[in-house]
Scaffold this motif. Structure first.
Motif, PDB file in Angstrom:
ATOM      1  N   LYS A 283      40.740  10.617  37.688  1.00  0.00           N
ATOM      2  CA  LYS A 283      39.881  11.506  38.458  1.00  0.00           C
ATOM      3  C   LYS A 283      40.065  12.952  38.007  1.00  0.00           C
ATOM      4  O   LYS A 283      41.171  13.458  37.932  1.00  0.00           O
ATOM      5  CB  LYS A 283      40.201  11.386  39.949  1.00  0.00           C
ATOM      6  CG  LYS A 283      39.306  12.250  40.834  1.00  0.00           C
ATOM      7  CD  LYS A 283      39.678  12.068  42.304  1.00  0.00           C
ATOM      8  CE  LYS A 283      38.803  12.952  43.186  1.00  0.00           C
ATOM      9  NZ  LYS A 283      39.161  12.797  44.621  1.00  0.00           N
ATOM     10  N   THR A 284      38.954  13.596  37.687  1.00  0.00           N
ATOM     11  CA  THR A 284      38.998  14.996  37.288  1.00  0.00           C
ATOM     12  C   THR A 284      38.034  15.807  38.135  1.00  0.00           C
ATOM     13  O   THR A 284      36.992  15.310  38.575  1.00  0.00           O
ATOM     14  CB  THR A 284      38.633  15.173  35.809  1.00  0.00           C
ATOM     15  OG1 THR A 284      37.310  14.668  35.589  1.00  0.00           O
ATOM     16  CG2 THR A 284      39.605  14.435  34.904  1.00  0.00           C
ATOM     17  N   LEU A 285      38.386  17.073  38.356  1.00  0.00           N
ATOM     18  CA  LEU A 285      37.555  18.000  39.097  1.00  0.00           C
ATOM     19  C   LEU A 285      37.069  19.103  38.152  1.00  0.00           C
ATOM     20  O   LEU A 285      37.477  19.174  36.987  1.00  0.00           O
ATOM     21  CB  LEU A 285      38.361  18.614  40.249  1.00  0.00           C
ATOM     22  CG  LEU A 285      39.034  17.634  41.209  1.00  0.00           C
ATOM     23  CD1 LEU A 285      39.894  18.408  42.210  1.00  0.00           C
ATOM     24  CD2 LEU A 285      38.006  16.779  41.938  1.00  0.00           C
ATOM     25  N   LYS A 286      36.225  19.947  38.654  1.00  0.00           N
ATOM     26  CA  LYS A 286      35.798  21.093  37.878  1.00  0.00           C
ATOM     27  C   LYS A 286      36.966  22.064  37.738  1.00  0.00           C
ATOM     28  O   LYS A 286      37.721  22.281  38.678  1.00  0.00           O
ATOM     29  CB  LYS A 286      34.625  21.786  38.568  1.00  0.00           C
ATOM     30  CG  LYS A 286      34.058  22.954  37.777  1.00  0.00           C
ATOM     31  CD  LYS A 286      32.872  23.578  38.499  1.00  0.00           C
ATOM     32  CE  LYS A 286      32.315  24.753  37.704  1.00  0.00           C
ATOM     33  NZ  LYS A 286      31.156  25.373  38.402  1.00  0.00           N
ATOM     34  N   ASP A 287      37.137  22.623  36.550  1.00  0.00           N
ATOM     35  CA  ASP A 287      38.226  23.571  36.334  1.00  0.00           C
ATOM     36  C   ASP A 287      38.092  24.759  37.283  1.00  0.00           C
ATOM     37  O   ASP A 287      36.989  25.284  37.471  1.00  0.00           O
ATOM     38  CB  ASP A 287      38.200  24.082  34.891  1.00  0.00           C
ATOM     39  CG  ASP A 287      38.637  23.028  33.896  1.00  0.00           C
ATOM     40  OD1 ASP A 287      39.586  22.297  34.202  1.00  0.00           O
ATOM     41  OD2 ASP A 287      38.014  22.936  32.826  1.00  0.00           O
ATOM     42  N   PRO A 288      39.193  25.194  37.889  1.00  0.00           N
ATOM     43  CA  PRO A 288      39.125  26.375  38.771  1.00  0.00           C
ATOM     44  C   PRO A 288      38.738  27.619  37.982  1.00  0.00           C
ATOM     45  O   PRO A 288      38.961  27.702  36.771  1.00  0.00           O
ATOM     46  CB  PRO A 288      40.542  26.483  39.330  1.00  0.00           C
ATOM     47  CG  PRO A 288      41.401  25.734  38.374  1.00  0.00           C
ATOM     48  CD  PRO A 288      40.558  24.646  37.795  1.00  0.00           C
ATOM     49  N   GLN A 289      38.175  28.575  38.682  1.00  0.00           N
ATOM     50  CA  GLN A 289      37.715  29.811  38.052  1.00  0.00           C
ATOM     51  C   GLN A 289      38.889  30.680  37.640  1.00  0.00           C
ATOM     52  O   GLN A 289      39.896  30.779  38.341  1.00  0.00           O
ATOM     53  CB  GLN A 289      36.809  30.579  39.009  1.00  0.00           C
ATOM     54  CG  GLN A 289      36.140  31.807  38.391  1.00  0.00           C
ATOM     55  CD  GLN A 289      35.167  32.457  39.349  1.00  0.00           C
ATOM     56  OE1 GLN A 289      34.989  31.994  40.475  1.00  0.00           O
ATOM     57  NE2 GLN A 289      34.527  33.531  38.908  1.00  0.00           N
ATOM     58  N   LEU A 290      38.755  31.311  36.492  1.00  0.00           N
ATOM     59  CA  LEU A 290      39.795  32.215  36.008  1.00  0.00           C
ATOM     60  C   LEU A 290      39.952  33.383  36.978  1.00  0.00           C
ATOM     61  O   LEU A 290      38.985  34.063  37.290  1.00  0.00           O
ATOM     62  CB  LEU A 290      39.412  32.736  34.623  1.00  0.00           C
ATOM     63  CG  LEU A 290      40.501  33.422  33.796  1.00  0.00           C
ATOM     64  CD1 LEU A 290      41.571  32.418  33.394  1.00  0.00           C
ATOM     65  CD2 LEU A 290      39.889  34.064  32.559  1.00  0.00           C
ATOM     66  N   PRO A 291      41.163  33.627  37.490  1.00  0.00           N
ATOM     67  CA  PRO A 291      41.359  34.701  38.484  1.00  0.00           C
ATOM     68  C   PRO A 291      41.293  36.081  37.843  1.00  0.00           C
ATOM     69  O   PRO A 291      41.491  36.228  36.632  1.00  0.00           O
ATOM     70  CB  PRO A 291      42.761  34.404  39.029  1.00  0.00           C
ATOM     71  CG  PRO A 291      43.451  33.694  37.912  1.00  0.00           C
ATOM     72  CD  PRO A 291      42.405  32.883  37.213  1.00  0.00           C
ATOM     73  N   PRO A 292      41.050  37.108  38.646  1.00  0.00           N
ATOM     74  CA  PRO A 292      40.870  38.471  38.109  1.00  0.00           C
ATOM     75  C   PRO A 292      42.064  38.972  37.295  1.00  0.00           C
ATOM     76  O   PRO A 292      41.881  39.697  36.317  1.00  0.00           O
ATOM     77  CB  PRO A 292      40.668  39.322  39.370  1.00  0.00           C
ATOM     78  CG  PRO A 292      40.116  38.371  40.384  1.00  0.00           C
ATOM     79  CD  PRO A 292      40.765  37.047  40.105  1.00  0.00           C
ATOM     80  N   HIS A 293      43.291  38.584  37.670  1.00  0.00           N
ATOM     81  CA  HIS A 293      44.446  39.128  36.954  1.00  0.00           C
ATOM     82  C   HIS A 293      44.591  38.567  35.544  1.00  0.00           C
ATOM     83  O   HIS A 293      45.420  39.051  34.764  1.00  0.00           O
ATOM     84  CB  HIS A 293      45.742  38.889  37.750  1.00  0.00           C
ATOM     85  CG  HIS A 293      46.114  37.455  37.909  1.00  0.00           C
ATOM     86  ND1 HIS A 293      45.687  36.696  38.975  1.00  0.00           N
ATOM     87  CD2 HIS A 293      46.871  36.618  37.149  1.00  0.00           C
ATOM     88  CE1 HIS A 293      46.168  35.466  38.872  1.00  0.00           C
ATOM     89  NE2 HIS A 293      46.888  35.401  37.766  1.00  0.00           N
ATOM     90  N   LEU A 294      43.810  37.551  35.192  1.00  0.00           N
ATOM     91  CA  LEU A 294      43.846  37.005  33.843  1.00  0.00           C
ATOM     92  C   LEU A 294      42.553  37.255  33.078  1.00  0.00           C
ATOM     93  O   LEU A 294      42.457  36.903  31.901  1.00  0.00           O
ATOM     94  CB  LEU A 294      44.128  35.497  33.877  1.00  0.00           C
ATOM     95  CG  LEU A 294      45.551  35.080  34.236  1.00  0.00           C
ATOM     96  CD1 LEU A 294      45.662  33.565  34.324  1.00  0.00           C
ATOM     97  CD2 LEU A 294      46.546  35.610  33.203  1.00  0.00           C
ATOM     98  N   VAL A 295      41.563  37.796  33.735  1.00  0.00           N
ATOM     99  CA  VAL A 295      40.280  38.015  33.079  1.00  0.00           C
ATOM    100  C   VAL A 295      40.424  39.114  32.025  1.00  0.00           C
ATOM    101  O   VAL A 295      40.903  40.213  32.300  1.00  0.00           O
ATOM    102  CB  VAL A 295      39.185  38.400  34.096  1.00  0.00           C
ATOM    103  CG1 VAL A 295      37.911  38.825  33.356  1.00  0.00           C
ATOM    104  CG2 VAL A 295      38.884  37.224  35.007  1.00  0.00           C
ATOM    105  N   HIS A 296      40.006  38.779  30.831  1.00  0.00           N
ATOM    106  CA  HIS A 296      40.036  39.702  29.706  1.00  0.00           C
ATOM    107  C   HIS A 296      39.044  39.165  28.699  1.00  0.00           C
ATOM    108  O   HIS A 296      38.687  37.988  28.731  1.00  0.00           O
ATOM    109  CB  HIS A 296      41.454  39.781  29.108  1.00  0.00           C
ATOM    110  CG  HIS A 296      41.571  40.720  27.947  1.00  0.00           C
ATOM    111  ND1 HIS A 296      41.566  40.288  26.649  1.00  0.00           N
ATOM    112  CD2 HIS A 296      41.694  42.070  27.887  1.00  0.00           C
ATOM    113  CE1 HIS A 296      41.686  41.333  25.832  1.00  0.00           C
ATOM    114  NE2 HIS A 296      41.767  42.416  26.564  1.00  0.00           N
TER     115      HIS A 296
END
Length: 313
Positions: A283-296
């Motif tokens: 079972k797989t889910l949609k990947d969680p969204q990249l959080p702001p502290h890692l956005v680059h």
């Protein structure tokens, strides 16, 4: 004092233990099995350093995973030992070119072996994030939700064998001696401890050369293809060459950023992890969204770029 420790720990740990291993086996003629207790000492030093100067104090606290991680380490290192014991037999069975530079100093021979093996293992590592069948085996290594030195030894035995084949196979065909193969296996163990270390390592420009924890932590984030960076085992320049390098001072990995985001319920027990890649329905889910502290920009490129292979996740 703490600042000096952060700066010197990784270089001294690697050079010290690998140097002692070379001295013991080649200049003091100690039997190769003595590398086993030396690796045990390195693990102990790694644990002590992580508690003295942690990157994340929370990662030093066991989460019911100590027994599992110990089993991974014991079994995988035992398999490594058996493989090394089989090398003399393989040398008889397999045709070799016998062009290995036996006359070189041991340190130069080891450096040649490390460089060659690093390229092969790095390519296999990249492939393991691109192709679904390989990812199923490699996912075991990405399942932990905390990073500490022992994680480096946590691999599915089949995937470890594939990496060994990619890294050592070509070396064996050109006549790699058993003594250098043993030192190479030891150096890989030391490097894996540093690569997954929870020590607050701060080595500045050396991050562009060595694939230690400050760069490798980004590889273990749980946000899908955003973690498809920093694949190299020993030397970061492979990732700079392949365009997969990432290190940004404003992007700091947080305690909850690790694991496999599409499989939050990935099994924790050792035997379950060995069997999980062969189950027909994972079972797989949609990947969680990249959080702001890692956005680059670099991270965003890995998430949204055109070269994605969804089957790998």
């Amino acid at each position: 004092m703490t600042s000096l420790f952060r700066l010197s720990y990784a270089p001294l740990f690697f050079a010290g233990f690998v140097g002692v291993a070379c001295c013991m086996t080649h200049w003091l003629n100690a039997p190769l099995w003595t590398l086993i207790p030396l690796l045990g000492l390195a693990i102990g030093v790694s644990f002590a350093a992580e508690h003295y100067c942690p990157f994340e104090a929370d990662w030093n606290r066991a989460r019911g995973d100590s027994q599992r991680d110990t089993l991974h380490a014991l079994i995988n290192e035992s398999l490594n030992g058996l493989s090394l014991m089989a090398l003399p037999w393989l040398a008889v069975v397999l045709p070799t070119l016998d062009v290995w530079p036996h006359h070189w100093p041991v340190l130069l021979q080891l450096l040649l072996a490390i460089g060659w093996a690093d390229l092969g293992i790095t390519l296999m590592h990249r492939a393991s994030h691109r192709y679904a069948l390989l990812w199923r085996l490699h996912a075991v290594h990405h399942s932990p939700k905390r990073l500490y030195g022992f994680n480096g030894l946590m691999k599915h035995p089949l995937h470890q064998s594939l990496e060994a084949l990619a890294g050592l196979g070509p070396l064996l065909l050109i006549g790699l001696p058993v003594s250098i193969a043993s030192l190479l296996a030891f150096a890989i163990g030391i490097q894996l401890l540093l690569q997954h270390s929870n020590v607050d390592i701060r080595v500045g420009v050396l991050n562009r050369l060595f694939a230690w924890a400050p760069v490798h932590r980004y590889h273990h984030i749980k946000y899908g293809r955003a973690g498809d960076v920093n694949f190299a085992l020993f030397f970061s320049f492979w990732d700079h060459l392949f365009g997969t390098a990432f290190k940004h001072p404003d992007a700091r990995v947080q305690p909850d950023d690790l694991g496999i985001g599409s499989q939050p319920d990935y099994p924790d027990a050792y035997l379950d992890q060995l069997l999980h890649p062969f189950r027909t329905r994972n079972k797989t889910l949609k990947d969680p969204q990249l959080p702001p502290h890692l956005v680059h920009h670099r991270m965003a490129t890995r998430v949204d770029g055109p070269d994605q292979d969804p089957a790998a996740r």
